[in-house]
Design an enzyme around this catalytic site. Structure first.
Site, PDB file in Angstrom:
ATOM      1  N   LYS A   1      -2.970  -3.595   4.388  1.00  0.00           N
ATOM      2  CA  LYS A   1      -2.776  -4.586   5.546  1.00  0.00           C
ATOM      3  C   LYS A   1      -4.181  -4.487   6.491  1.00  0.00           C
ATOM      4  O   LYS A   1      -4.318  -3.236   6.890  1.00  0.00           O
ATOM      5  CB  LYS A   1      -1.609  -4.160   6.490  1.00  0.00           C
ATOM      6  CG  LYS A   1      -1.501  -4.882   7.683  1.00  0.00           C
ATOM      7  CD  LYS A   1      -0.308  -4.335   8.684  1.00  0.00           C
ATOM      8  CE  LYS A   1       0.079  -5.016   9.908  1.00  0.00           C
ATOM      9  NZ  LYS A   1       1.022  -4.439  10.999  1.00  0.00           N
TER      10      LYS A   1
ATOM     11  N   TYR B   1      -3.084   0.888   5.673  1.00  0.00           N
ATOM     12  CA  TYR B   1      -3.278   0.293   7.061  1.00  0.00           C
ATOM     13  C   TYR B   1      -4.229   0.362   7.738  1.00  0.00           C
ATOM     14  O   TYR B   1      -4.888   1.621   8.154  1.00  0.00           O
ATOM     15  CB  TYR B   1      -1.813   0.700   7.863  1.00  0.00           C
ATOM     16  CG  TYR B   1      -1.497  -0.047   9.120  1.00  0.00           C
ATOM     17  CD1 TYR B   1      -2.287  -1.286   9.630  1.00  0.00           C
ATOM     18  CD2 TYR B   1      -0.343   0.436   9.935  1.00  0.00           C
ATOM     19  CE1 TYR B   1      -1.869  -1.820  10.825  1.00  0.00           C
ATOM     20  CE2 TYR B   1       0.131  -0.679  10.995  1.00  0.00           C
ATOM     21  CZ  TYR B   1      -0.625  -1.588  11.357  1.00  0.00           C
ATOM     22  OH  TYR B   1      -0.243  -1.953  12.409  1.00  0.00           O
TER      23      TYR B   1
END
Length: 302
Positions: free
Chosen positions: A164, A136
């Site tokens: 992400k 992330y």
């Protein structure tokens, strides 16, 4: 390896007025989002107020969610924590109840921020689980940027197959894509451009209030109908620009409530939107949903 293509909706956690999770609404939302055609649901996402949920609450949320989803779309569970043992414990539990992938922040508070330290962090988690890890990258919140070079190293781990990217830097995003890994966009206002550039899919908080439109956008880009996609995008963009600059989670949850998805409640220390922000939100939603823009404020709230 799970295929996380398409719209992975970073799902809200609905609360009642007292701040308790409303699991009846939660399961109803799952049905609505699956009916809208989403490809995955991210449980305990930032939009789901993960930092303000206890470990026990997260575990129960994932148990209920995975059971309700029942294989109809991908299940991604955020298992981030500051304590390393807790990350592994949360991750193993999510895997045991059916998670297809785990979304995990880097050690964002006074942890290692250099490439070698971040690599060792994810390497330890990779060795402890058997499902996909979604790294992330959200430097505006963590103060840590995952460099393209580090991503290249991480992608060689057995389970680290996705990142992400919520930074909103399309240059870095495209550098990520050059390393051959699967990139999931997380910056609302760059979604269409990231998909056109080759992102595998998105993990999208704003899809909470426009799941049907989000799925349609993905379908249009995938079909090469970029002109039609941009026409739809221009209806979505005013609200995306608003929520990106406003207090994000309260704005997304209020927009979702207005459009019939959830309770709009936040858990402390988050606060609901001010009256001025509420008016701005209604104006921003008008291109997407003209009936909202035309309705009196009291009617829209009801």
């Amino acid at each position: 390896m799970a295929d996380l293509k398409g719209i992975n909706l970073a799902m809200q956690t609905p609360f009642d007025e007292s701040g308790a999770i409303n699991f009846t609404v939660f399961e109803d939302l799952i049905e609505k989002y699956i009916a809208a055609g989403v490809h995955g649901l991210v449980l305990g996402a930032g939009t789901g107020q993960h930092p303000y949920l206890t470990e026990a609450e997260c575990n129960h949320l994932y148990e209920v969610g995975s059971k309700r989803i029942a294989g109809r779309c991908n299940v991604i569970c955020q298992t981030s924590a500051l304590n390393m043992d807790e990350v592994i414990r949360r991750s193993r539990h999510a895997e045991s109840v059916g998670a297809n992938a785990l979304m995990i922040l880097p050690p964002y508070l006074e942890g290692p921020s250099d490439d070698d330290g971040l690599f060792e962090f994810y390497k330890a988690i990779d060795a402890a689980v058997g499902v996909d890890i979604v790294g992330y990258n959200i430097p505006q919140a963590t103060g840590i940027s995952v460099s393209p070079q580090l991503l290249g190293r991480l992608m060689k781990l057995k389970n680290f197959n996705y990142i992400k990217d919520s930074a909103g830097d399309l240059t870095v995003h495209q550098e990520y894509l050059q390393f051959g890994g699967d990139v999931l966009n997380g910056a609302d206002t760059t979604t269409i451009y990231a998909l056109m550039a080759g992102a595998r899919g998105v993990i999208w908080g704003a899809a909470n209030y426009m799941p049907i439109e989000a799925v349609r956008l993905y379908e249009l880009v995938s079909a090469g109908r970029c002109g039609d996609a941009l026409t739809l995008w221009n209806l979505m963009l005013p609200s995306l620009l608003f929520v990106w600059r406003a207090p994000y989670t309260p704005a997304v949850l209020r927009a979702a409530q207005i459009r019939g998805y959830g309770t709009g409640n936040v858990r402390r220390p988050l606060r609901k939107l001010s009256s001025e922000q509420e008016t701005q939100l209604l104006q921003a939603l008008a291109p997407l949903d003209p009936e909202i823009g035309a309705a009196p404020r009291e009617q829209a709230i009801a």
